[in-house]
Design a protein around this motif. Structure first.
Motif, PDB file in Angstrom:
ATOM      1  N   LEU A  99       0.864  -1.172   0.000  1.00 48.08           N
ATOM      2  CA  LEU A  99       0.000   0.000   0.000  1.00 48.08           C
ATOM      3  C   LEU A  99       0.905   1.228   0.000  1.00 48.08           C
ATOM      4  O   LEU A  99       1.736   1.395   0.895  1.00 48.08           O
ATOM      5  N   GLY A 100       0.761   2.064  -1.022  1.00 45.04           N
ATOM      6  CA  GLY A 100       1.591   3.258  -1.121  1.00 45.04           C
ATOM      7  C   GLY A 100       0.998   4.392  -0.308  1.00 45.04           C
ATOM      8  O   GLY A 100      -0.196   4.697  -0.419  1.00 45.04           O
ATOM      9  N   ALA A 104       5.698  12.506  -5.565  1.00 46.99           N
ATOM     10  CA  ALA A 104       5.519  11.508  -4.504  1.00 46.99           C
ATOM     11  C   ALA A 104       4.619  10.370  -4.973  1.00 46.99           C
ATOM     12  O   ALA A 104       4.909   9.185  -4.735  1.00 46.99           O
ATOM     13  N   VAL A 105       3.549  10.706  -5.665  1.00 47.82           N
ATOM     14  CA  VAL A 105       2.618   9.682  -6.146  1.00 47.82           C
ATOM     15  C   VAL A 105       3.252   8.828  -7.234  1.00 47.82           C
ATOM     16  O   VAL A 105       3.086   7.599  -7.251  1.00 47.82           O
ATOM     17  N   LEU A 109       3.684   4.627  -7.473  1.00 53.11           N
ATOM     18  CA  LEU A 109       3.272   3.785  -8.594  1.00 53.11           C
ATOM     19  C   LEU A 109       4.464   3.013  -9.161  1.00 53.11           C
ATOM     20  O   LEU A 109       4.324   1.850  -9.554  1.00 53.11           O
ATOM     21  N   ALA A 110       5.630   3.644  -9.172  1.00 54.61           N
ATOM     22  CA  ALA A 110       6.822   2.978  -9.688  1.00 54.61           C
ATOM     23  C   ALA A 110       7.194   1.767  -8.835  1.00 54.61           C
ATOM     24  O   ALA A 110       7.757   0.790  -9.347  1.00 54.61           O
ATOM     25  N   ARG A 162      -8.030   5.542 -11.455  1.00 55.80           N
ATOM     26  CA  ARG A 162      -8.152   4.575 -12.555  1.00 55.80           C
ATOM     27  C   ARG A 162      -6.861   3.775 -12.749  1.00 55.80           C
ATOM     28  O   ARG A 162      -6.872   2.732 -13.405  1.00 55.80           O
ATOM     29  N   LYS A 163      -5.752   4.256 -12.173  1.00 57.30           N
ATOM     30  CA  LYS A 163      -4.489   3.517 -12.223  1.00 57.30           C
ATOM     31  C   LYS A 163      -4.360   2.566 -11.034  1.00 57.30           C
ATOM     32  O   LYS A 163      -3.857   1.459 -11.157  1.00 57.30           O
ATOM     33  N   ALA A 164      -4.779   3.042  -9.863  1.00 55.87           N
ATOM     34  CA  ALA A 164      -4.741   2.240  -8.638  1.00 55.87           C
ATOM     35  C   ALA A 164      -5.763   2.838  -7.686  1.00 55.87           C
ATOM     36  O   ALA A 164      -5.959   4.060  -7.674  1.00 55.87           O
ATOM     37  N   PRO A 165      -6.442   2.002  -6.897  1.00 55.29           N
ATOM     38  CA  PRO A 165      -7.433   2.536  -5.960  1.00 55.29           C
ATOM     39  C   PRO A 165      -6.834   3.616  -5.061  1.00 55.29           C
ATOM     40  O   PRO A 165      -5.737   3.443  -4.514  1.00 55.29           O
TER      41      PRO A 165
END
Length: 345
Positions: free
Chosen positions: A79-80, A122-123, A127-128, A151-154
């Motif tokens: 979890l990011g 930061a976001v 994702l990376a 739409r990329k990640a919840p």
């Protein structure tokens, strides 16, 4: 000589050989599947088996090969979390997020916002690192931008109201929290209550609105006073100095957050103004600094533990249970009475 060299090489190879999952399973006498479940914290094996596996793994020096596990499962179970490095309240949230995530078999990846590192960067870092869901603490991006990111990640936005966006939100009712502060001060006999603002953004807007509404509710429109500020101690100091330079001090000061309130306390102390004898001061967040005996700050708790728990639950529901409908959890803040407020003299 050659025999000795071969023997040394053999000992080195044996010493450098990493214990495998199969080695732990053989030591305990259970299947590798059972060992895997125990080491991943997944329910199934009995408590006795779990303890035996953990003991054997420790004795053998076994460490989970996370890279291999991720490649095999095609999941990271990460979890990011985006966090403002300057926020003590965010530090509290992260501590509770770690606990809540570990309880359900997830781990955290942290990416910080700093004065030179913005929210977008930061976001992108989260994702990376293949974060499966993003828990964003106090995001400032627009609702549309956050919806596109979802739409990329919840995305779970923590601490901020987001209007008209299909996102999961976990927050406290900021306007109600500041309203509780004003109610408390009025009960103590205060009328001249000044607010040190938090600047731009939805959170600052909600808290400022809560102050104004509460003052009007008590018939104190003539005493409404909002000073420019932000979320730093320096802003609180500047606001307090502005009040000290004025004709008459208010009897109470409410600050946007605890950091700003601590700045107010510092400026009043240097000027020889007694708190709470002459001026009562209240912050917001109930962060670690507010609890120090040197400040003993009356403040508002946002229930960091509960916000963290709800944020992790929301992420797990999206990832593991397939929930697609957005959900907003609004927690009721709680006034925490300490030593910086008193009856008006």
């Amino acid at each position: 000589m050659r025999v000795d060299d071969d023997a040394s090489a053999s000992r080195r190879d044996g010493a450098s050989k990493r214990p495998r999952l199969e080695d732990v399973a053989a030591r305990v006498g259970v299947s590798t599947a059972s060992v895997s479940l125990v080491l991943r914290g997944v329910p199934g094996p009995s408590e006795r088996t779990r303890q035996r596996v953990l003991k054997a793994a420790a004795e053998l020096g076994y460490q989970v090969d996370r890279t291999a596990s991720l490649l095999a499962s095609r999941r990271t179970r990460l979890l990011g979390v985006m966090v403002d490095i300057h926020s003590p309240f965010h530090a509290d949230l992260v501590e509770h997020l770690h606990t809540a995530a570990e309880e359900v078999g997830y781990d955290l990846v942290l990416s910080t916002q700093t004065r030179t590192r913005d929210e977008h960067t930061a976001v992108e870092t989260l994702l990376a690192f293949r974060s499966e869901a993003l828990i964003l603490l106090g995001p400032t991006a627009s609702g549309d931008a956050l919806a596109a990111l979802d739409r990329k990640a919840p995305v779970i936005a923590v601490g901020r109201r987001i209007a008209d966006a299909d996102l999961d939100v976990v927050r406290s009712a900021d306007d109600d929290g500041v309203g509780q502060v004003v109610d408390h001060l009025v009960e103590l006999g205060h009328r001249a209550i000044t607010y040190v603002d938090g600047g731009k953004g939805v959170i600052a807007t909600d808290r400022r609105r809560g102050y104004r509404a509460a003052m009007r509710r008590h018939g104190l429109e003539a005493h409404i006073g909002v000073l420019r500020g932000d979320n730093t101690e320096a802003a609180g100091e500047r606001a307090a100095r502005q009040l000290l330079d004025g004709a008459e001090l208010p009897t109470a000061i409410v600050a946007f957050n605890d950091q700003s309130a601590i700045g107010v306390l510092a400026a009043l102390s240097r000027a020889g103004v007694a708190v709470p004898g002459e001026v009562s001061v209240v912050g917001y967040d109930d962060d670690a600094l507010s609890r120090l005996s040197c400040f003993n700050l009356t403040t508002v708790s946002q229930s960091a533990r509960e916000q963290a728990r709800h944020a992790v639950v929301a992420a797990v529901e999206r990832l593991d249970q397939g929930r697609t409908e957005p959900r907003e959890v609004v927690l009721t803040p709680r006034l925490v009475l300490r030593g910086t407020t008193a009856e008006r003299v």
